[in-house]
Scaffold this motif. Structure first.
Motif, PDB file in Angstrom:
ATOM      1  N   GLU A 228       0.737  -1.241  -0.025  1.00 13.86           N
ATOM      2  CA  GLU A 228      -0.019   0.042   0.035  1.00 13.86           C
ATOM      3  C   GLU A 228       0.828   1.305   0.013  1.00 13.86           C
ATOM      4  O   GLU A 228       0.226   2.395  -0.511  1.00 13.86           O
ATOM      5  N   ILE A 229       2.090   1.064   0.723  1.00 10.72           N
ATOM      6  CA  ILE A 229       2.836   2.499   0.749  1.00 10.72           C
ATOM      7  C   ILE A 229       4.140   2.444  -0.010  1.00 10.72           C
ATOM      8  O   ILE A 229       5.041   3.257   0.246  1.00 10.72           O
TER       9      ILE A 229
ATOM     10  N   ALA B  76       2.702   5.657  13.904  1.00 11.93           N
ATOM     11  CA  ALA B  76       4.224   6.272  13.926  1.00 11.93           C
ATOM     12  C   ALA B  76       4.375   7.804  13.878  1.00 11.93           C
ATOM     13  O   ALA B  76       3.792   8.411  12.923  1.00 11.93           O
ATOM     14  N   ARG B  77       5.236   8.244  14.401  1.00 10.79           N
ATOM     15  CA  ARG B  77       5.627  10.024  14.028  1.00 10.79           C
ATOM     16  C   ARG B  77       7.034  10.088  14.995  1.00 10.79           C
ATOM     17  O   ARG B  77       7.473   9.281  15.764  1.00 10.79           O
TER      18      ARG B  77
ATOM     19  N   GLY C 139      -0.126   7.650   1.152  1.00 10.89           N
ATOM     20  CA  GLY C 139      -0.797   7.450   2.591  1.00 10.89           C
ATOM     21  C   GLY C 139      -1.464   8.665   2.975  1.00 10.89           C
ATOM     22  O   GLY C 139      -1.891   9.642   2.201  1.00 10.89           O
ATOM     23  N   ARG C 140      -1.697   8.665   4.222  1.00 12.41           N
ATOM     24  CA  ARG C 140      -2.411   9.739   5.082  1.00 12.41           C
ATOM     25  C   ARG C 140      -1.330   9.985   6.305  1.00 12.41           C
ATOM     26  O   ARG C 140      -1.142   9.099   7.186  1.00 12.41           O
TER      27      ARG C 140
ATOM     28  N   ASP D 253      -4.437   5.405  11.577  1.00 15.68           N
ATOM     29  CA  ASP D 253      -5.022   4.202  10.905  1.00 15.68           C
ATOM     30  C   ASP D 253      -4.432   4.302   9.310  1.00 15.68           C
ATOM     31  O   ASP D 253      -4.880   3.425   8.727  1.00 15.68           O
ATOM     32  N   ALA D 254      -3.180   4.589   9.053  1.00 15.82           N
ATOM     33  CA  ALA D 254      -2.685   4.734   7.620  1.00 15.82           C
ATOM     34  C   ALA D 254      -1.264   4.899   7.738  1.00 15.82           C
ATOM     35  O   ALA D 254      -0.677   5.534   8.500  1.00 15.82           O
ATOM     36  N   TRP D 255      -0.626   4.101   6.688  1.00 20.12           N
ATOM     37  CA  TRP D 255       0.715   4.414   6.457  1.00 20.12           C
ATOM     38  C   TRP D 255       0.816   5.873   6.050  1.00 20.12           C
ATOM     39  O   TRP D 255       0.006   6.520   5.325  1.00 20.12           O
ATOM     40  N   MET D 256       2.032   6.346   5.894  1.00 18.78           N
ATOM     41  CA  MET D 256       2.605   7.674   5.107  1.00 18.78           C
ATOM     42  C   MET D 256       3.850   7.600   4.959  1.00 18.78           C
ATOM     43  O   MET D 256       4.951   7.034   5.732  1.00 18.78           O
ATOM     44  N   THR D 257       4.354   7.957   3.656  1.00 22.58           N
ATOM     45  CA  THR D 257       5.600   8.076   3.348  1.00 22.58           C
ATOM     46  C   THR D 257       5.980   9.528   2.625  1.00 22.58           C
ATOM     47  O   THR D 257       5.039   9.800   1.758  1.00 22.58           O
TER      48      THR D 257
END
Ligand code: MN
Length: 154
Positions: A26-27, A72-73, A90-91, A125-129
């Motif tokens: 997805e990411i 994650a952050r 992602g978001r 609730d979502a991956w982000m790149t």
């Protein structure tokens, strides 16, 4: 009954493996996810880093692709020479100290002025790149502060 157990195990295992593979794909970006982030002690949750262009004295910039699992952050932090984020997929979330949380989407550009305290990361609730560009090197030191608490993170 005994002869069915291995079959059940195989089905459940392949389902789990399939779900994990879907989360990864997805990411995916054209740059790849890279390795577990070596700066992970300054982050909450699992992140990955793929360096794209390391700092040197020709371009005076450092460019890497950071990928965040859901939730994650980064810690709160600041960059004395600023930073530009290019969201690839992602978001995610971005917040400057004292400001509202901004939701990040594919294609967003975030220009972070020097010495502004902030954090960035995935949505819960979502991956982000995103690509991270450290600007104004070599006069750009990152100062890492406290983790973003669960109360601050949304
Ligand atoms: Mn930053």
């Amino acid at each position: 009954m005994r002869k069915f157990l291995p079959i059940l195990f195989l089905i459940s295992f392949s389902t789990i493996a399939g779900a994990q593979e879907m989360n990864k794909s997805e990411i995916d970006t054209i740059f790849g996810r890279g390795e577990p982030n070596p700066y992970g002690r300054f982050f909450t949750g699992q992140t990955y880093l793929k360096m794209l262009s390391a700092k040197d004295d020709v371009w005076n910039s450092s460019i890497g692709n950071v990928t965040f699992e859901p939730g994650a952050r980064t810690n709160w932090h600041k960059h004395s020479g600023g930073q530009i984020l290019l969201v690839l997929d992602g978001r995610g979330r971005y917040q400057e100290r004292g400001g509202e949380i901004r939701t990040l989407h594919k294609g967003d550009v975030v220009r972070i002025a020097p010495d502004v305290e902030h954090w960035h990361g995935a949505a819960p609730d979502a991956w982000m790149t995103h690509i991270s560009i450290e600007t104004n090197l070599p006069h750009n030191a990152s100062t890492w502060l406290e983790p973003v608490s669960e109360a601050e993170y949304k």
